[in-house]
Design an enzyme around this catalytic site. Structure first.
Site, PDB file in Angstrom:
ATOM      1  CB  CYS A 223       2.582   0.391  -0.614  1.00 17.40           C
ATOM      2  SG  CYS A 223       2.930   1.390   0.836  1.00 17.40           S
TER       3      CYS A 223
ATOM      4  NE  ARG B 105       1.068  10.567  -4.315  1.00 22.29           N
ATOM      5  CZ  ARG B 105       0.855  11.529  -5.201  1.00 22.29           C
ATOM      6  NH1 ARG B 105       0.739  11.253  -6.480  1.00 22.29           N
ATOM      7  NH2 ARG B 105       0.752  12.801  -4.829  1.00 22.29           N
TER       8      ARG B 105
END
Ligand code: NAD
Length: 431
Positions: free
Chosen positions: A261, A155
């Site tokens: 994403c 992340r």
């Protein structure tokens, strides 16, 4: 120690390359962006990511990490080649794989001896097969290779620690040799490794991201029900999260997901499924709820001010999440565009993302800190939950604002405290 090339030195490629170097491998990071490579050669970071600069410097100094634009030269020197280039969305949502294809061709032409080519970029299921065919069509006779899938789950904002301490590593392979190379490479991390066929590994990535996006849209939909009934989303999420089958993560109601994403991966997955003959209606609803959430938030700002035309909005947080400078598909972009379109003046502040935003939104006034954004503004809007916004001197903010109005898209303040301070405090799914 393996010799590795990572093609594409962005958020994923740079983190992958420097972390693999830190594990003792010799890594060349390749990128076709000359400016980026020149920057990195001077040990300057092209992106903001906590802990990245130290790890890059350490490994360059130890001679294990280098940067180049020369893919042709890097390939023969590397046994394992990771592809970490972008897979942006096309107009119809499908993933644009032209860069992946181009890189496969270039790698193939320079291959000598055995190479393992690994998909690190997020790609649709069955891309491995295409990559293999492309490489086979361009490689010299007699050169052996394998293709593998090793999707990345890091992340932004905690990319280095996510890479070094992932919940699991997914490896999709077709041969024992590829399995052995990749399992050995990741063994020092001492985390679970799941080995599958290539298609399953590719699908794990899309299925995981879509599931997480669905969890966000689910809690955002519940926040709407809270607003309609007087329930409190924070309490509802807490009560849900205490159930181990559900868990606390991804139960924060907000302005909707963004970033490089979730939006693109969800759109790509929906398209892949359509091509395969499956209409993934659940994911289409997830997308729709996310879009509505941004529109609803814009409406909250409008409602708080009666009309935004001619009003000044102080806006805190531009990156799509805290601890990153990444603004790709950030909810702030749509929200600011909406405010500007309706005639508002926007004064924005973000600790790291302003330089990137200045290239996209030129009609915004960029401020040196949160207080300057609040000064003489008709309301303060919070889009990204940077921790420094949680620590603001709210008395001072109140003095600086024309009206004591805060519209908080991330629920970062205590309701009682805001009431005590005399703010009109509008947030998500709370009274
Ligand atoms: P990015 O845009 O930050 O990096 C891509 C890099 O590839 C850029 O530096 C670009 O200059 C380079 N590049 C493009 N064409 C090239 C070529 N022909 N040769 C060499 N370099 C080239 O993208 P990113 O965020 O690192 O994402 C890369 C992939 O990883 C995407 O498929 C993405 O979906 C996936 N991914 C991203 C994240 C994330 O959080 N950013 C997490 C997991 C997976």
């Amino acid at each position: 120690m393996r010799k590795i090339a990572v093609v594409g030195t962005g958020y994923v490629g740079l983190v992958t390359g420097s972390c693999l170097a830190d594990l003792g491998n010799k890594v060349i990071c390749v990128d076709n962006n000359e400016e980026k490579i020149a920057f990195l050669k001077e040990l300057k970071m092209p992106i903001y990511e906590p802990g990245l600069e130290e790890i890059v410097k350490r490994n360059v100094e130890r001679g294990r990490l280098s940067f180049t634009t020369d893919l042709k030269k890097s390939v023969p020197e590397s046994e394992v080649i990771f592809i970490a280039v972008g897979t942006p969305p096309k107009e119809n949502g499908e993933a644009d794989l032209s860069t992946v294809e181009g890189v496969c061709k270039d790698i193939a032409r320079s291959m000598e001896g055995y190479h393992l080519v690994v998909e690190k970029s997020t790609v649709p299921v069955q891309t491995g097969e295409r990559a293999k065919e492309t490489i086979r069509g361009h490689v010299k006779k007699g050169v052996e290779f394998d293709v593998a899938s090793n999707p990345e789950f890091l992340r932004e904002g905690s990319a280095v620690s996510d890479f070094m301490k992932p919940d699991r590593i997914v490896i999709g392979v077709e041969t024992e040799k590829a399995k052995q190379i990749l399992t050995e490479l990741y063994q020092p991390l001492e985390v679970p490794i799941i080995v599958t066929d290539i298609q399953s590994a590719e699908l794990i990535k899309h299925a995981s991201n879509s599931f997480l996006a669905a969890k966000i849209s689910y809690i955002n939909a519940i926040s709407k029900i809270c607003e309609l009934t007087g329930a409190d989303i924070e309490k509802v999420a807490e009560g849900m999260g205490m159930d181990k089958r559900i868990g606390y993560n991804f139960l924060n109601a907000g302005v909707g997901y963004g970033g490089f994403c979730f939006p693109k991966d969800l759109a790509a997955f929906i398209r892949i499924c359509e091509k395969l003959g499956y209409n993934f209606e659940l994911l289409k609803a997830v997308e729709k709820i996310n879009k509505n959430q941004k529109e609803n938030f814009l409406q909250k700002i409008e409602d708080a001010l009666w009309n935004v035309k001619g009003k000044t909005i102080g806006l805190l947080g531009l990156s799509f999440k805290p601890n990153t400078d990444d603004i790709r598909f950030a909810p702030s972009i749509d929200i600011i565009k909406g405010l500007l379109k309706d005639g508002a003046r926007v004064k924005a502040y973000d600790p790291y993302a302003m330089d990137k935003m200045k290239d996209i939104l030129k009609d915004v006034e960029y401020c040196k800190d949160a207080y300057e954004a609040a000064e003489s503004s008709d309301a303060l809007v919070i889009i990204t939950e940077w921790s420094e916004f949680k620590e603001l001197d709210l008395e001072k903010i109140k003095q600086l604002l024309n009206n004591p109005i805060i519209v908080d898209g991330r629920n970062i303040y205590d309701l009682d405290k805001m009431k005590e301070l005399g703010f009109k405090y509008i947030c998500i799914g709370r009274k």
